[in-house]
Structures are given as C-alpha cells and as structure tokens.
Design a protein around this motif. Structure first.
Motif, PDB file in Angstrom:
ATOM      1  N   ARG A 308       5.701  12.120 -13.134  1.00  0.00           N
ATOM      2  CA  ARG A 308       5.560  13.434 -13.761  1.00  0.00           C
ATOM      3  C   ARG A 308       5.981  13.396 -15.229  1.00  0.00           C
ATOM      4  O   ARG A 308       5.509  14.166 -16.034  1.00  0.00           O
ATOM      5  CB  ARG A 308       6.400  14.466 -13.014  1.00  0.00           C
ATOM      6  CG  ARG A 308       5.957  14.693 -11.583  1.00  0.00           C
ATOM      7  CD  ARG A 308       6.642  15.893 -10.985  1.00  0.00           C
ATOM      8  NE  ARG A 308       6.178  16.163  -9.634  1.00  0.00           N
ATOM      9  CZ  ARG A 308       6.393  17.295  -8.999  1.00  0.00           C
ATOM     10  NH1 ARG A 308       7.088  18.255  -9.580  1.00  0.00           N
ATOM     11  NH2 ARG A 308       5.931  17.475  -7.776  1.00  0.00           N
ATOM     12  N   SER A 309       6.885  12.471 -15.525  1.00  0.00           N
ATOM     13  CA  SER A 309       7.396  12.358 -16.884  1.00  0.00           C
ATOM     14  C   SER A 309       6.450  11.538 -17.744  1.00  0.00           C
ATOM     15  O   SER A 309       6.090  10.419 -17.396  1.00  0.00           O
ATOM     16  CB  SER A 309       8.786  11.705 -16.867  1.00  0.00           C
ATOM     17  OG  SER A 309       9.142  11.253 -18.151  1.00  0.00           O
ATOM     18  N   GLN A 310       6.069  12.108 -18.892  1.00  0.00           N
ATOM     19  CA  GLN A 310       5.209  11.385 -19.826  1.00  0.00           C
ATOM     20  C   GLN A 310       5.907  10.129 -20.340  1.00  0.00           C
ATOM     21  O   GLN A 310       5.273   9.085 -20.508  1.00  0.00           O
ATOM     22  CB  GLN A 310       4.840  12.304 -20.997  1.00  0.00           C
ATOM     23  CG  GLN A 310       3.829  11.704 -21.954  1.00  0.00           C
ATOM     24  CD  GLN A 310       3.548  12.620 -23.130  1.00  0.00           C
ATOM     25  OE1 GLN A 310       3.982  12.350 -24.241  1.00  0.00           O
ATOM     26  NE2 GLN A 310       2.836  13.725 -22.880  1.00  0.00           N
ATOM     27  N   GLN A 311       7.215  10.203 -20.558  1.00  0.00           N
ATOM     28  CA  GLN A 311       7.972   9.061 -21.059  1.00  0.00           C
ATOM     29  C   GLN A 311       7.990   7.917 -20.054  1.00  0.00           C
ATOM     30  O   GLN A 311       7.809   6.751 -20.421  1.00  0.00           O
ATOM     31  CB  GLN A 311       9.413   9.488 -21.397  1.00  0.00           C
ATOM     32  CG  GLN A 311      10.286   8.384 -21.974  1.00  0.00           C
ATOM     33  CD  GLN A 311       9.734   7.814 -23.271  1.00  0.00           C
ATOM     34  OE1 GLN A 311       9.127   8.529 -24.062  1.00  0.00           O
ATOM     35  NE2 GLN A 311       9.932   6.513 -23.479  1.00  0.00           N
ATOM     36  N   LEU A 312       8.179   8.253 -18.772  1.00  0.00           N
ATOM     37  CA  LEU A 312       8.174   7.219 -17.744  1.00  0.00           C
ATOM     38  C   LEU A 312       6.805   6.564 -17.635  1.00  0.00           C
ATOM     39  O   LEU A 312       6.687   5.346 -17.479  1.00  0.00           O
ATOM     40  CB  LEU A 312       8.595   7.805 -16.392  1.00  0.00           C
ATOM     41  CG  LEU A 312      10.079   8.095 -16.189  1.00  0.00           C
ATOM     42  CD1 LEU A 312      10.314   8.761 -14.843  1.00  0.00           C
ATOM     43  CD2 LEU A 312      10.881   6.794 -16.275  1.00  0.00           C
ATOM     44  N   ASN A 313       5.753   7.362 -17.700  1.00  0.00           N
ATOM     45  CA  ASN A 313       4.396   6.819 -17.649  1.00  0.00           C
ATOM     46  C   ASN A 313       4.134   5.899 -18.840  1.00  0.00           C
ATOM     47  O   ASN A 313       3.463   4.870 -18.715  1.00  0.00           O
ATOM     48  CB  ASN A 313       3.367   7.952 -17.636  1.00  0.00           C
ATOM     49  CG  ASN A 313       3.239   8.592 -16.263  1.00  0.00           C
ATOM     50  OD1 ASN A 313       3.483   7.945 -15.252  1.00  0.00           O
ATOM     51  ND2 ASN A 313       2.856   9.861 -16.222  1.00  0.00           N
ATOM     52  N   LYS A 314       4.688   6.257 -19.996  1.00  0.00           N
ATOM     53  CA  LYS A 314       4.532   5.429 -21.190  1.00  0.00           C
ATOM     54  C   LYS A 314       5.219   4.074 -20.998  1.00  0.00           C
ATOM     55  O   LYS A 314       4.662   3.025 -21.345  1.00  0.00           O
ATOM     56  CB  LYS A 314       5.115   6.151 -22.403  1.00  0.00           C
ATOM     57  CG  LYS A 314       4.983   5.370 -23.699  1.00  0.00           C
ATOM     58  CD  LYS A 314       5.584   6.155 -24.865  1.00  0.00           C
ATOM     59  CE  LYS A 314       5.538   5.334 -26.152  1.00  0.00           C
ATOM     60  NZ  LYS A 314       6.155   6.070 -27.282  1.00  0.00           N
ATOM     61  N   GLU A 315       6.420   4.085 -20.415  1.00  0.00           N
ATOM     62  CA  GLU A 315       7.162   2.845 -20.182  1.00  0.00           C
ATOM     63  C   GLU A 315       6.414   1.933 -19.203  1.00  0.00           C
ATOM     64  O   GLU A 315       6.331   0.717 -19.399  1.00  0.00           O
ATOM     65  CB  GLU A 315       8.563   3.168 -19.653  1.00  0.00           C
ATOM     66  CG  GLU A 315       9.467   3.832 -20.690  1.00  0.00           C
ATOM     67  CD  GLU A 315      10.807   4.263 -20.102  1.00  0.00           C
ATOM     68  OE1 GLU A 315      11.059   3.949 -18.911  1.00  0.00           O
ATOM     69  OE2 GLU A 315      11.578   4.907 -20.816  1.00  0.00           O
ATOM     70  N   ILE A 316       5.871   2.530 -18.131  1.00  0.00           N
ATOM     71  CA  ILE A 316       5.140   1.743 -17.138  1.00  0.00           C
ATOM     72  C   ILE A 316       3.867   1.167 -17.747  1.00  0.00           C
ATOM     73  O   ILE A 316       3.512   0.008 -17.530  1.00  0.00           O
ATOM     74  CB  ILE A 316       4.806   2.610 -15.898  1.00  0.00           C
ATOM     75  CG1 ILE A 316       6.098   2.997 -15.162  1.00  0.00           C
ATOM     76  CG2 ILE A 316       3.868   1.864 -14.949  1.00  0.00           C
ATOM     77  CD1 ILE A 316       5.904   4.029 -14.068  1.00  0.00           C
ATOM     78  N   ALA A 317       3.162   1.978 -18.545  1.00  0.00           N
ATOM     79  CA  ALA A 317       1.935   1.517 -19.188  1.00  0.00           C
ATOM     80  C   ALA A 317       2.233   0.370 -20.160  1.00  0.00           C
ATOM     81  O   ALA A 317       1.472  -0.613 -20.227  1.00  0.00           O
ATOM     82  CB  ALA A 317       1.259   2.671 -19.924  1.00  0.00           C
ATOM     83  N   LEU A 318       3.335   0.462 -20.896  1.00  0.00           N
ATOM     84  CA  LEU A 318       3.719  -0.604 -21.821  1.00  0.00           C
ATOM     85  C   LEU A 318       4.029  -1.890 -21.057  1.00  0.00           C
ATOM     86  O   LEU A 318       3.678  -2.987 -21.496  1.00  0.00           O
ATOM     87  CB  LEU A 318       4.933  -0.177 -22.652  1.00  0.00           C
ATOM     88  CG  LEU A 318       4.636   0.665 -23.898  1.00  0.00           C
ATOM     89  CD1 LEU A 318       5.931   1.201 -24.504  1.00  0.00           C
ATOM     90  CD2 LEU A 318       3.858  -0.155 -24.934  1.00  0.00           C
ATOM     91  N   ARG A 319       4.691  -1.758 -19.905  1.00  0.00           N
ATOM     92  CA  ARG A 319       5.003  -2.930 -19.089  1.00  0.00           C
ATOM     93  C   ARG A 319       3.714  -3.600 -18.585  1.00  0.00           C
ATOM     94  O   ARG A 319       3.584  -4.823 -18.597  1.00  0.00           O
ATOM     95  CB  ARG A 319       5.878  -2.522 -17.893  1.00  0.00           C
ATOM     96  CG  ARG A 319       6.353  -3.690 -17.050  1.00  0.00           C
ATOM     97  CD  ARG A 319       7.287  -3.230 -15.952  1.00  0.00           C
ATOM     98  NE  ARG A 319       6.599  -2.400 -14.975  1.00  0.00           N
ATOM     99  CZ  ARG A 319       7.189  -1.847 -13.916  1.00  0.00           C
ATOM    100  NH1 ARG A 319       8.477  -2.027 -13.718  1.00  0.00           N
ATOM    101  NH2 ARG A 319       6.504  -1.107 -13.070  1.00  0.00           N
ATOM    102  N   THR A 320       2.755  -2.786 -18.168  1.00  0.00           N
ATOM    103  CA  THR A 320       1.475  -3.322 -17.699  1.00  0.00           C
ATOM    104  C   THR A 320       0.717  -3.989 -18.843  1.00  0.00           C
ATOM    105  O   THR A 320       0.121  -5.065 -18.673  1.00  0.00           O
ATOM    106  CB  THR A 320       0.614  -2.198 -17.090  1.00  0.00           C
ATOM    107  OG1 THR A 320       1.360  -1.539 -16.054  1.00  0.00           O
ATOM    108  CG2 THR A 320      -0.681  -2.752 -16.514  1.00  0.00           C
TER     109      THR A 320
END
Length: 416
Positions: A308-320
């Motif tokens: 739900r958090s945009q920041q968390l999604n950003k971190e996961i996308a960066l890791r991928t």
C-alpha cells in the motif's frame, strides 16, 4: 592429483566444470536415461575407481611422519574432498553385490513350491533397485560442483504470449503463476508478489514475484522458457465445436544473490506512479501507490504494486531492477554462452517451447528430456507432481554434466 618428486600430493578438482554450462540442446542423447544407467558406463567406472584408489593413497600419505605443515594441510583438504565420494562408491558397490546375489537366487526359485519366496525376492530386488538409483544420484551430486547461485532467491516473471492463442494465453499464464505460488508454499518458501497485471477476462498479462527460501534457484532455474498450452476453450465457438486452441506464455527466472553491488545513479532513473490494478483490498485504484522505474541507459523497466505504501513499492522495484542489472553483468561474464535471459524468453514462439500442457490428452511433456507426466491438474496444483518433474530435470542435468565432463576428459586424453 599428481605425485610430486618429493612424495606429497597436489590437489586437483574432482570435476572441474566451472565453465561447463549445461545445454539442453544436447539432451536428446538417449545413452543415459537415469543415474543407475550412467553408473554402469565403463568410463564412469574407471573414473570412480581412480578416485577411490586416490583416496586410499592420500589416506596412506597422511600417515607419513615426514610431511611438513603445508603438505599436511594439502592432503587433508584433498582427503576431505574424496572421502564422501569414496564412501558413496563403496556403498553402491555393496548394494550392487546384493542385487546380483538376489538375481542369482531368483533364477533358482522357479518351482511352484517356491513361488511365494520368489515374490518376496522380487520385492526385495525392486527395493534395492530404488536404493541403487538413489545412491547413484547422491554420488553424481557429489561429483558435480554446486552452481554459484543455486542457493539464491529469485525473481520469477510470467508473461502471456502475444502472437498465438488470444485469451487462452492469459488464462494459462494465470494458472502457471498460481502453480508457482502453490509450489513455493509446498516447498515452504516465501512468495512476494512484486507486480500483477490482470487481463479483463480473468486471466493474466504479466506478473512477477520475489521467491526466497532453501535452494530456490536450484529448483526453478530450468523453468525459464516458453510453455505451450493446448486445450479446448470453455466458452465461445471453439468450445461448441470441440476445437483445440494452442497458446504460449513465457517464464523468466533470475537469480538474486543476497550480496551483490550494482551502482544505480538516481539520475539514470525515471520513476512513475500509478494506481494498482491487481487484487489487494479497498485501497486498489484509489491511491497512486504502484511504482514503475525505468533505467534509462539500458531501457530496463520494473513495476511494483505489492504494498500500500508507495515508498515500499519503490524499494522493492529498485531491488528488482538491481537484480536485473546484475543479471546483465553475469551474462557479460559468460559471453561465450547465449544470454540466459534470451534463452528463457526467446520470442515466445511455439517452436521454442520447453514444455507442452495438453489438456485434451491430460499430458504434460517436457521436450528437453522427452519426459511425459499424466494428470495436468496435479502438475498445476504445484505440489508433489510438479516437484517430481522438477527433480527429474535436475537429475538429467547432473547426468549430462558428468557425461559431458567424461567425454571432454576422454577427448583430452586421446589428444595427448
């Protein structure tokens, strides 16, 4: 191992296959169908005999009092390498003797009075055959070095075919993604959905997940490629006419080592936000929590809408993204081989299929090893049947690695 003039041993790897990248194109050779068949190969027997003798010689050398500290350490390391191989070799030899004794006994038990005893002997032989195959596979696993990333977590992507099958591709893609999610649960792995783009009719266009746990990459590395489905649609004209449709979807499996360093300059990134499309609760389509990151120098793009958090999604996308960039680094290091990603993705054409799921015949065929499995529902449930198929692939990979190594060894010896 070679004997120095000073009388101590210098180490040499059991099976030097660091650059031996398994090619499924050569799997059409039918000379070795399983581990037990490979065990009976004359070249394998000679090689294992030499390792067993070497272990005895190294053990004898270790008892010498004239060795210095360096020689002692060298011999102990080599002894530690050879010990499990020599033990497995002797264990198989003993099981083989038991099988031979039983076979000799069975030839004598052919009268009616000894029918019950014969049945018991045959049951024992069947049990010993299974034990032999298990021991042989264990031995070859010892010989074949573990791949560097076998224990790594992975990023798994599924994408519906673009050119054939229409809606059937999207439905099949969803079934496959669900299968891998169930398989992760069966193996007690962690399955985190990174991206999920559903189709309008209930299928799936594209999805990605981060999977972590014990030996994830080892089990999933041969799933990458084009998967073909053949079935009669449940609705529409084709269903009424009993017409079979063919479709494809692709799977990509990228290892994601726990420790790697890929520098990503923020200036090279374009970050967009949008509303999530997948299942995820009341927040879906109400907030711009989903994130898409494009790496401008390479054109690589990743999305994440898991949290739900945009920041968390950003971190996961960066890791991928970093995992994909790291994969490019690995591919450059193995430039003499075809790109792993290209091999898996291909063009999604039917001619590049690695596996076919034929619903009308209730059969799954893996074309790389000419292996058929019945009961598609059991395979798609992602449990024991799929695990059996994957382990069959792993066994063939181990057999091929040993076979290819011995062929190369014979060629070198012949050339010398």
């Amino acid at each position: 191992v070679g004997l120095h003039s000073h009388g101590f041993w210098r180490p040499k790897p059991l099976l030097d296959t660091a650059r031996l990248i398994l090619s499924f194109n050569s799997w059409h050779r039918k000379n070795h169908q399983d581990s037990q068949a490979l065990w009976k190969n004359e070249a394998v027997q000679k090689y294992l005999e030499s390792l067993s003798k070497e272990y005895q010689q190294v053990s004898h050398q270790l008892s010498a009092h004239s060795l210095n500290d360096f020689e002692q350490r060298t011999l102990k390391r080599r002894c530690a390498d050879l010990s499990p191989v020599a033990a497995a070799f002797q264990e198989i030899k003993e099981a083989e003797r038991e099988v031979q004794e039983l076979e000799a006994m069975c030839t004598e038990l052919d009268s009616r009075d000894e029918k019950q005893l014969l049945e018991l002997a045959l049951e024992e032989k069947e049990s010993l055959d299974k034990k032999m195959n298990m021991l042989c596979r264990k031995l070859f696993q010892l010989l074949v070095p573990k791949e560097k990333y076998d224990t790594s977590p992975v990023v798994l992507e599924v994408t519906a075919g673009r050119t054939t099958g229409g809606d059937i591709c999207q439905q099949f893609t969803k079934e496959m993604f669900d299968m891998y999610q169930s398989y992760a649960d069966y193996k007690r792995w962690t399955f985190d959905i990174v991206n999920y783009t559903p189709a309008e009719i209930g299928g799936l266009h594209h999805a990605a997940a981060h999977i972590s746990g014990e030996n994830v990459y080892r089990h999933l590395k041969y799933e990458g490629g084009t998967h073909r489905v053949q079935r009669i649609p449940e609705t529409g004209l084709s269903s009424r006419m009993q017409r079979i449709h063919t479709g494809t979807m692709s799977v990509i499996v990228l290892p994601q080592p726990e420790e790697f360093d890929v520098q990503v300059d923020p200036k090279d990134l374009r970050i967009d936000t949008f509303r999530a499309k997948g299942a995820g609760g009341q927040h879906v389509n109400k907030t711009d929590s989903a994130v898409r990151i494009v790496h401008l120098p390479t054109g690589l793009a990743v999305e994440c809408q898991q949290e739900r958090s945009q920041q968390l999604n950003k971190e996961i996308a960066l890791r991928t993204l970093r995992a994909k960039l790291y994969q490019q680094v690995l591919e450059k290091q193995l430039s003499q081989e075809q790109s792993a990603r290209k091999l898996q993705l291909g063009t999604r054409a039917q001619s590049e299929r690695i596996r076919t799921y034929n619903f009308t015949q209730d059969r799954v065929t893996d074309h790389r090893i000419s292996y058929d499995a019945r009961n598609i529902k059991e395979i798609l449930s992602g449990k024991e049947a799929l695990d059996k198929l994957i382990n069959r692939l792993l066994e063939f990979a181990e057999i091929e690695a040993v076979t290819q190594y011995l062929e190369n060894l014979q060629a070198l010896q012949g050339g010398g």
